[in-house]
Design a protein around this motif. Structure first.
Motif, mmCIF file in Angstrom:
data_model
loop_
_atom_site.group_PDB
_atom_site.id
_atom_site.type_symbol
_atom_site.label_atom_id
_atom_site.label_comp_id
_atom_site.label_asym_id
_atom_site.label_seq_id
_atom_site.Cartn_x
_atom_site.Cartn_y
_atom_site.Cartn_z
ATOM 1 N N LEU A 1 0.949 -1.150 0.108
ATOM 2 C CA LEU A 1 -0.169 0.053 -0.017
ATOM 3 C C LEU A 1 0.829 1.320 -0.047
ATOM 4 N N ASN A 2 0.934 2.074 -1.047
ATOM 5 C CA ASN A 2 1.715 2.921 -1.131
ATOM 6 C C ASN A 2 1.423 4.400 -0.468
ATOM 7 N N THR A 3 2.470 5.070 0.062
ATOM 8 C CA THR A 3 2.174 6.233 0.755
ATOM 9 C C THR A 3 1.196 7.346 0.203
ATOM 10 N N ASN A 4 0.498 7.890 0.880
ATOM 11 C CA ASN A 4 -0.632 9.011 0.392
ATOM 12 C C ASN A 4 -0.105 10.187 -0.208
ATOM 13 N N THR A 5 1.240 10.307 0.226
ATOM 14 C CA THR A 5 1.811 11.581 -0.315
ATOM 15 C C THR A 5 3.231 11.260 -0.787
ATOM 16 N N SER A 6 4.149 11.539 0.160
ATOM 17 C CA SER A 6 5.529 11.400 -0.494
ATOM 18 C C SER A 6 6.364 10.395 0.464
ATOM 19 N N ALA A 7 7.587 9.651 0.193
ATOM 20 C CA ALA A 7 8.444 9.122 1.146
ATOM 21 C C ALA A 7 9.067 9.982 2.131
ATOM 22 N N ASN A 8 9.316 9.299 3.409
ATOM 23 C CA ASN A 8 10.062 9.697 4.491
ATOM 24 C C ASN A 8 10.163 8.489 5.229
ATOM 25 N N SER A 9 10.986 8.984 6.268
ATOM 26 C CA SER A 9 11.861 7.663 6.903
ATOM 27 C C SER A 9 10.822 7.051 8.011
ATOM 28 N N TRP A 10 9.682 7.853 8.404
ATOM 29 C CA TRP A 10 8.919 7.446 9.425
ATOM 30 C C TRP A 10 7.236 6.916 9.055
ATOM 31 N N ARG A 11 7.136 5.709 9.283
ATOM 32 C CA ARG A 11 5.879 5.188 8.802
ATOM 33 C C ARG A 11 5.687 4.074 10.031
ATOM 34 N N ASP A 12 4.214 4.388 10.715
ATOM 35 C CA ASP A 12 3.837 3.403 11.736
ATOM 36 C C ASP A 12 2.613 2.899 11.483
ATOM 37 N N VAL A 13 2.440 1.660 12.126
ATOM 38 C CA VAL A 13 1.232 0.892 11.770
ATOM 39 C C VAL A 13 0.764 0.024 13.133
ATOM 40 N N LYS A 14 -0.692 -0.131 13.288
ATOM 41 C CA LYS A 14 -1.028 -0.735 14.391
ATOM 42 C C LYS A 14 -2.441 -1.399 13.791
ATOM 43 N N ILE A 15 -2.919 -2.490 14.556
ATOM 44 C CA ILE A 15 -4.234 -2.847 13.958
ATOM 45 C C ILE A 15 -5.095 -3.083 15.073
ATOM 46 N N TYR A 16 -6.614 -3.279 14.530
ATOM 47 C CA TYR A 16 -7.674 -3.423 15.516
ATOM 48 C C TYR A 16 -8.557 -3.966 14.453
ATOM 49 N N ASN A 17 -9.381 -5.096 14.912
ATOM 50 C CA ASN A 17 -10.472 -5.818 14.463
ATOM 51 C C ASN A 17 -10.278 -6.072 12.887
ATOM 52 N N ASN A 18 -9.052 -6.512 12.579
ATOM 53 C CA ASN A 18 -8.954 -7.218 10.975
ATOM 54 C C ASN A 18 -8.483 -5.821 10.111
#
Length: 415
Positions: A115-132
């Motif tokens: 899934l590509n970034t919404n804007t531009s590339a940068n060093s910091w991207r973070d993810v968590k999950i909830y309910n699939n």
């Protein structure tokens, strides 16, 4: 030092699924996808990688996951176990995208797509999950917002890898450094959103994942670089059942009661000797202690890896309980507790496992019992190597995201 891409990489490029055999054999022909095709930790090495007690199952480079040779760099990582199928998936963040990998057969992972970034590339991207659903934020990239992605799409990917699209984007924020989710309450806490509210937590109701709604924000304690939020069941019975937020706020930790989003209560704040940058931490399972990493103290003061342990048995009066010093000069980054172990991504020293069964002791509260070093060149105090680790898969698989080398799947030797 040059990095060999293993036979694994050839089969990724050909079929985007692979297995891993002897890293000294670069013929690219490896039909064996059994557990025996792991690269065992023998005499302190698993192929090219220093190790103690952890075998290498597979490695997919950042250049494969990110899709642009020489550009993608790894950052955060999280995991999803599909309750319907039992399959395990690594969610690997990169500077330009988020990659999804089926690791159910850990020596033969399948890169499903990105899934590509919404804007531009940068060093910091973070993810968590909830309910699939996966919830993804990025820092210093303009009006990125929070991407929401339905993970059940990963069950049936016909011709991987594919380019996924977000199912929705929450636009109540622009760039955020991190995201925390209290799954008990279906609340996401977006932190480090400087352009939105200066960086304090932004509260978002995600009980309907495709329709996130704002619950306001809190700015009273300044910028939070990272945080953990729990539904409290620890020894301080005054707060049983309350939502407690522990923020790593650059020069201190802060303890907030965030149960009422319109009336956040600061319970306490605490700094510590030779503070440089209070970066990230995690509660012990019994919620008595909090283990904090200061990201810049190794460089500034010449320490070996240093971790701070706080006694939070009294949420209104936390104290510094002990200090851990590691065996290398590497910088500590993201760490997570699982039972009596603390797994930390230690940048150039890779993933380290610490035994925390003695966590309440004033000395020797933690003891290193294993590691897998994804960055074999050195253990210098700089920002290369392992960014983050996810140790919570039921199978015992552990995934590490390395800035330069991408996704590693490892497992404790003998399991």
């Amino acid at each position: 030092m040059s990095f060999r891409l293993f036979p694994l990489i050839t089969c990724i490029f050909l079929a985007f699924s692979c297995s891993n055999d002897d890293p000294g054999n670069d013929d690219g022909d490896n039909p064996d996808t059994s557990e025996d095709s792991r690269t065992p930790c023998k005499n302190g090495m698993a192929g090219d990688f220093p190790c103690n007690g952890y075998d290498l199952m597979a490695n997919i480079p950042a250049t494969v996951l990110g899709g642009t040779p020489g550009v993608p760099r790894g950052s955060d990582i999280w995991g999803w176990t599909d309750a319907s199928t039992g399959k395990e998936y690594a969610i690997s963040c990169l500077n330009n995208s988020t990659a999804f990998v089926d690791i159910s057969e850990p020596t033969n992972p399948i890169f499903l797509g990105r899934l590509n970034t919404n804007t531009s590339a940068n060093s910091w991207r973070d993810v968590k999950i909830y309910n699939n659903f996966a919830f993804i934020v990025a820092d210093n990239v303009g009006a990125h917002g929070m991407q929401v992605f339905d993970l059940t799409k990963l069950r049936n990917v016909a011709n991987p890898p594919v380019d996924f699209t977000a199912d929705t984007v929450y636009t109540g924020v622009e760039s955020c450094h991190n995201i925390v989710i209290n799954e008990d309450k279906a609340i996401a806490y977006l932190v480090g959103c400087r352009s939105t509210n200066g960086g304090g937590p932004v509260f978002v109701d995600i009980s309907d994942p495709l329709n996130p709604t704002s619950l306001g924000s809190y700015i009273g304690s300044g910028y939070s670089h990272d945080a953990q939020v729990i539904t409290y069941n620890g020894p301080d019975t005054r707060y049983t059942g309350k939502e407690i937020y522990i923020g790593s706020n650059e020069n201190e930790i802060v303890v907030l009661d965030v149960t009422d989003k319109s009336n956040v209560v600061l319970l306490s704040s605490l700094s510590y000797p030779q503070v440089r940058y209070a970066h990230q931490g995690w509660f012990t399972d019994d919620q008595t202690h909090f283990i904090l990493g200061d990201e810049l103290d190794e460089q500034t003061f010449g320490f070996n890896t240093r971790l701070l342990v706080f006694n939070l048995s009294d949420l209104e009066n936390p104290t510094l309980s002990s200090t851990y010093t590691g065996p290398t000069t590497a910088v500590d980054h993201n760490g997570y507790v699982k039972g009596n172990s603390f797994f930390i991504a230690n940048y150039t020293a890779g993933m380290r496992e610490l035994d925390i069964s003695n966590i309440s002791a004033a000395t020797n509260s933690m003891n290193e019992v294993g590691f897998f070093d994804t960055f074999p060149q050195n253990n210098n105090a700089d920002f290369s190597g392992a960014w983050s680790v996810y140790p919570y898969f039921p199978s015992g698989n552990i995934v590490i995201n390395d800035i330069q080398r991408g996704l590693f799947i490892v497992r404790k030797s003998g399991t």
